[in-house]
Design an enzyme around this catalytic site. Structure first.
Site, PDB file in Angstrom:
ATOM      1  N   GLY A  14       0.837  -1.204   0.000  1.00 14.58           N
ATOM      2  CA  GLY A  14       0.000   0.000   0.000  1.00 14.58           C
ATOM      3  C   GLY A  14       0.869   1.251   0.000  1.00 14.58           C
ATOM      4  O   GLY A  14       1.858   1.313   0.728  1.00 14.58           O
ATOM      5  N   ARG A  28      19.363  10.590  -4.269  1.00 17.38           N
ATOM      6  CA  ARG A  28      20.398  11.637  -4.199  1.00 17.38           C
ATOM      7  C   ARG A  28      21.593  11.188  -3.371  1.00 17.38           C
ATOM      8  O   ARG A  28      22.731  11.533  -3.696  1.00 17.38           O
ATOM      9  CB  ARG A  28      19.772  12.923  -3.654  1.00 17.38           C
ATOM     10  CG  ARG A  28      18.757  13.475  -4.671  1.00 17.38           C
ATOM     11  CD  ARG A  28      18.650  14.951  -4.654  1.00 17.38           C
ATOM     12  NE  ARG A  28      17.958  15.446  -5.835  1.00 17.38           N
ATOM     13  CZ  ARG A  28      17.047  16.398  -5.818  1.00 17.38           C
ATOM     14  NH1 ARG A  28      16.695  16.975  -4.674  1.00 17.38           N
ATOM     15  NH2 ARG A  28      16.494  16.814  -6.937  1.00 17.38           N
ATOM     16  N   ARG A  75       0.930  -5.146  -5.265  1.00 16.87           N
ATOM     17  CA  ARG A  75       1.161  -6.325  -4.423  1.00 16.87           C
ATOM     18  C   ARG A  75       1.332  -7.495  -5.389  1.00 16.87           C
ATOM     19  O   ARG A  75       0.399  -7.818  -6.131  1.00 16.87           O
ATOM     20  CB  ARG A  75      -0.011  -6.536  -3.463  1.00 16.87           C
ATOM     21  CG  ARG A  75      -0.115  -5.415  -2.410  1.00 16.87           C
ATOM     22  CD  ARG A  75      -1.183  -5.703  -1.374  1.00 16.87           C
ATOM     23  NE  ARG A  75      -1.094  -4.770  -0.262  1.00 16.87           N
ATOM     24  CZ  ARG A  75      -1.927  -3.744  -0.068  1.00 16.87           C
ATOM     25  NH1 ARG A  75      -2.910  -3.518  -0.909  1.00 16.87           N
ATOM     26  NH2 ARG A  75      -1.778  -2.954   0.969  1.00 16.87           N
ATOM     27  N   ASP A 106       5.489  -5.227   5.749  1.00 14.83           N
ATOM     28  CA  ASP A 106       6.147  -6.500   6.072  1.00 14.83           C
ATOM     29  C   ASP A 106       6.276  -7.431   4.860  1.00 14.83           C
ATOM     30  O   ASP A 106       7.267  -8.158   4.740  1.00 14.83           O
ATOM     31  CB  ASP A 106       5.497  -7.194   7.278  1.00 14.83           C
ATOM     32  CG  ASP A 106       3.993  -7.367   7.114  1.00 14.83           C
ATOM     33  OD1 ASP A 106       3.447  -6.881   6.090  1.00 14.83           O
ATOM     34  OD2 ASP A 106       3.362  -7.974   7.988  1.00 14.83           O
ATOM     35  N   THR A 128       4.261   2.477   5.549  1.00 17.59           N
ATOM     36  CA  THR A 128       2.847   2.099   5.577  1.00 17.59           C
ATOM     37  C   THR A 128       2.135   3.010   6.570  1.00 17.59           C
ATOM     38  O   THR A 128       2.687   3.316   7.629  1.00 17.59           O
ATOM     39  CB  THR A 128       2.621   0.617   5.980  1.00 17.59           C
ATOM     40  OG1 THR A 128       1.240   0.447   6.369  1.00 17.59           O
ATOM     41  CG2 THR A 128       3.484   0.174   7.144  1.00 17.59           C
ATOM     42  N   ILE A 129       0.919   3.413   6.221  1.00 12.52           N
ATOM     43  CA  ILE A 129       0.203   4.324   7.132  1.00 12.52           C
ATOM     44  C   ILE A 129      -0.191   3.633   8.428  1.00 12.52           C
ATOM     45  O   ILE A 129      -0.507   4.288   9.406  1.00 12.52           O
ATOM     46  CB  ILE A 129      -1.059   4.937   6.478  1.00 12.52           C
ATOM     47  CG1 ILE A 129      -2.092   3.850   6.131  1.00 12.52           C
ATOM     48  CG2 ILE A 129      -0.704   5.778   5.263  1.00 12.52           C
ATOM     49  CD1 ILE A 129      -3.493   4.408   5.872  1.00 12.52           C
ATOM     50  N   ASP A 130      -0.169   2.295   8.436  1.00 14.20           N
ATOM     51  CA  ASP A 130      -0.731   1.554   9.579  1.00 14.20           C
ATOM     52  C   ASP A 130       0.144   1.550  10.832  1.00 14.20           C
ATOM     53  O   ASP A 130      -0.340   1.235  11.913  1.00 14.20           O
ATOM     54  CB  ASP A 130      -0.993   0.095   9.179  1.00 14.20           C
ATOM     55  CG  ASP A 130      -2.129  -0.042   8.184  1.00 14.20           C
ATOM     56  OD1 ASP A 130      -2.759   0.978   7.862  1.00 14.20           O
ATOM     57  OD2 ASP A 130      -2.385  -1.174   7.742  1.00 14.20           O
ATOM     58  N   ASP A 132       2.230  -0.664  11.590  1.00 10.94           N
ATOM     59  CA  ASP A 132       2.012  -2.020  12.103  1.00 10.94           C
ATOM     60  C   ASP A 132       3.227  -2.929  11.917  1.00 10.94           C
ATOM     61  O   ASP A 132       3.102  -4.141  11.844  1.00 10.94           O
ATOM     62  CB  ASP A 132       0.776  -2.642  11.421  1.00 10.94           C
ATOM     63  CG  ASP A 132       0.970  -2.816   9.914  1.00 10.94           C
ATOM     64  OD1 ASP A 132       1.920  -2.241   9.351  1.00 10.94           O
ATOM     65  OD2 ASP A 132       0.170  -3.534   9.300  1.00 10.94           O
ATOM     66  N   ARG A 174      -5.297  -2.578   9.272  1.00 12.26           N
ATOM     67  CA  ARG A 174      -5.708  -3.966   9.105  1.00 12.26           C
ATOM     68  C   ARG A 174      -5.303  -4.839  10.290  1.00 12.26           C
ATOM     69  O   ARG A 174      -6.079  -5.613  10.807  1.00 12.26           O
ATOM     70  CB  ARG A 174      -5.022  -4.482   7.840  1.00 12.26           C
ATOM     71  CG  ARG A 174      -5.692  -5.610   7.201  1.00 12.26           C
ATOM     72  CD  ARG A 174      -5.005  -6.060   5.946  1.00 12.26           C
ATOM     73  NE  ARG A 174      -3.845  -5.271   5.538  1.00 12.26           N
ATOM     74  CZ  ARG A 174      -3.423  -5.181   4.292  1.00 12.26           C
ATOM     75  NH1 ARG A 174      -4.084  -5.771   3.339  1.00 12.26           N
ATOM     76  NH2 ARG A 174      -2.338  -4.501   3.998  1.00 12.26           N
TER      77      ARG A 174
HETATM   78  O1  F6P Z   1      -1.643  -1.354   4.667  1.00  8.61           O
HETATM   79  C1  F6P Z   1      -2.204  -0.116   4.438  1.00  8.61           C
HETATM   80  C2  F6P Z   1      -3.679  -0.225   4.174  1.00  8.61           C
HETATM   81  O2  F6P Z   1      -4.154   1.052   3.882  1.00  8.61           O
HETATM   82  C3  F6P Z   1      -4.511  -0.872   5.268  1.00  8.61           C
HETATM   83  O3  F6P Z   1      -4.818   0.005   6.325  1.00  8.61           O
HETATM   84  C4  F6P Z   1      -5.712  -1.329   4.518  1.00  8.61           C
HETATM   85  O4  F6P Z   1      -6.302  -2.432   5.138  1.00  8.61           O
HETATM   86  C5  F6P Z   1      -5.139  -1.738   3.202  1.00  8.61           C
HETATM   87  O5  F6P Z   1      -3.924  -1.043   3.049  1.00  8.61           O
HETATM   88  C6  F6P Z   1      -6.036  -1.461   2.021  1.00  8.61           C
HETATM   89  O6  F6P Z   1      -5.458  -1.999   0.905  1.00  8.61           O
HETATM   90  P1  F6P Z   1      -5.916  -1.688  -0.590  1.00  8.61           P
HETATM   91  O7  F6P Z   1      -5.509  -0.296  -0.917  1.00  8.61           O
HETATM   92  O8  F6P Z   1      -5.203  -2.691  -1.406  1.00  8.61           O
HETATM   93  O9  F6P Z   1      -7.409  -1.842  -0.597  1.00  8.61           O
END
Ligand code: F6P
Length: 353
Positions: A14, A28, A75, A106, A128-130, A132, A174
């Site tokens: 993502g 750079r 992905r 990950d 990643t924004i999560d 996690d 997630r």
């Molecule tokens: O891993 C980042 C994330 O935004 C999660 O918070 C979310 O579950 C997932 O990606 C959504 O994935 P996609 O953009 O493939 O629907």
């Protein structure tokens, strides 16, 4: 030790605001050392498909303030197979790429370790924004997404106040509810529900009922996506049991876009430059982490095990292969992370009424 002449940089999984700042810093920093940089488009899929371009400094000019990723992302299921991996290695050889910096979550790191063991030194950067990834206190993109969420929730609250309503807002995350916990705390949500912490629904409903009796008109409840399928049903139960008219809002992908904040631009730049330094020092199969505000490097295998341990996914077989000393270090990292999360969660709960 490899003498690097040309490295590749890619973003995978993502997208996250700040990935561009990392791409810029990697490009750079490497160019300054006289090493060429190949921008690989579309993550590992683009690597297997030979979709890339030699970057000059001007190719990354002006991107530090842009959301998304100029390298695009994907992905790639095929990359998890030996055939896909061999394709990627052949493309690296053909293009004389002798190292890779991979920015993502990950899944990206598992790909990075697979490349490293097959002779392409690879370094991971957490994007990643999560937030996690358990080995690092911070992942690029989290701050921007959290700030987007609080801006949107503040707006939702305005209309809740006008109409004396409750809004249950589902935010991304997630596997981990950090976005929900921190945005819930920062917006004064009456309740925050995440997948990894038991949630007392009855107490939350009671808080809403009592606060309404004391004249409170607006109620925000933040639910993490990781508490699967919960938010909509909870919205109905709030209305039924408190009489407060309730709405459900899923914020969706708006959370992933936008210009990165200062925190994300700075962290991404530091991590990007550090990743290049480490790669050129001969370090491979590592992920760049932020630990206690310091940028450090960690072995990817170790980092992935920390992540599994934290998420309760480490099998007995995997545990048996880890030394006692390493396992103790992993447990310490997990304990710190858990304590920090609980502190934020409890403060959100204590300060909401
Ligand atoms: O891993 C980042 C994330 O935004 C999660 O918070 C979310 O579950 C997932 O990606 C959504 O994935 P996609 O953009 O493939 O629907």
């Amino acid at each position: 030790m490899t003498e690097f002449k040309r490295i590749g940089v890619l973003t995978s999984g993502g997208d996250a605001p700040g990935m561009n700042a990392a791409v810029r810093a990697v490009t750079r920093s490497a160019l300054l050392c006289g090493v060429e940089v190949m921008g690989i488009y579309g993550g590992y899929q683009g690597l297997m498909d030979d979709d890339m371009k030699l970057f000059r400094s001007k190719d990354v000019a002006g991107i530090i303030s842009h959301g998304g990723t100029i390298l695009y992302s994907a992905r790639a299921a095929e990359f998890k197979t030996e055939e896909g991996m061999q394709k990627a290695i052949a493309v690296c050889k053909k293009n004389r790429i002798d190292g890779i910096i991979a920015i993502g979550g990950d899944g990206t790191f598992r790909g990075a370790t697979d490349l490293s063991v097959r002779g392409i030194p690879t370094v991971g950067i957490p994007g990643t924004i999560d937030n996690d990834i358990s080995s690092t206190d911070y992942t690029i993109g989290f701050d921007t997404a959290a700030n987007t969420i609080i801006e949107l929730i503040d707006k939702i609250r305005d209309t809740c106040e006008s109409h004396a309503r409750c809004d249950v807002v589902e935010v991304m995350g997630r596997n981990e509810g950090d976005l929900a916990i921190q945005s819930g705390l920062a917006t004064g949500a009456i309740a925050v529900a995440v997948g990894e912490i038991p949630f007392d629904e009855e107490a939350a409903i009671n808080r809403i009922r009592v606060a309404r009796e004391h004249g409170k008109r607006n109620f925000i409840v933040v639910v993490a996506e990781g508490k699967k399928g919960y938010a909509e049903g909870f919205t109905k139960r709030i209305e039924e049991q408190t009489g407060v008219e309730s709405r459900f809002t899923r914020l969706g992908h708006v959370q992933r876009g936008g210009s990165p904040t200062l925190r994300d631009r700075v962290t991404a730049s530091l991590m990007g430059q550090y990743a290049v330094d480490k790669l050129f020092e001969g370090k491979s199969d590592i992920v760049i982490c932020e630990r206690k505000r310091e940028i450090v490097a960690m072995n990817i295998g170790f980092a992935l095990s920390v992540d599994k341990l934290f998420k309760g996914k480490l099998t007995d077989e995997e545990k048996a292969k880890i030394s006692k000393a390493d396992f103790e270090k992993m447990e310490a990292i997990c304990a710190e992370r858990r304590a920090k999360k609980m502190q934020l969660y409890n403060t959100a709960r204590i300060t909401c009424v």
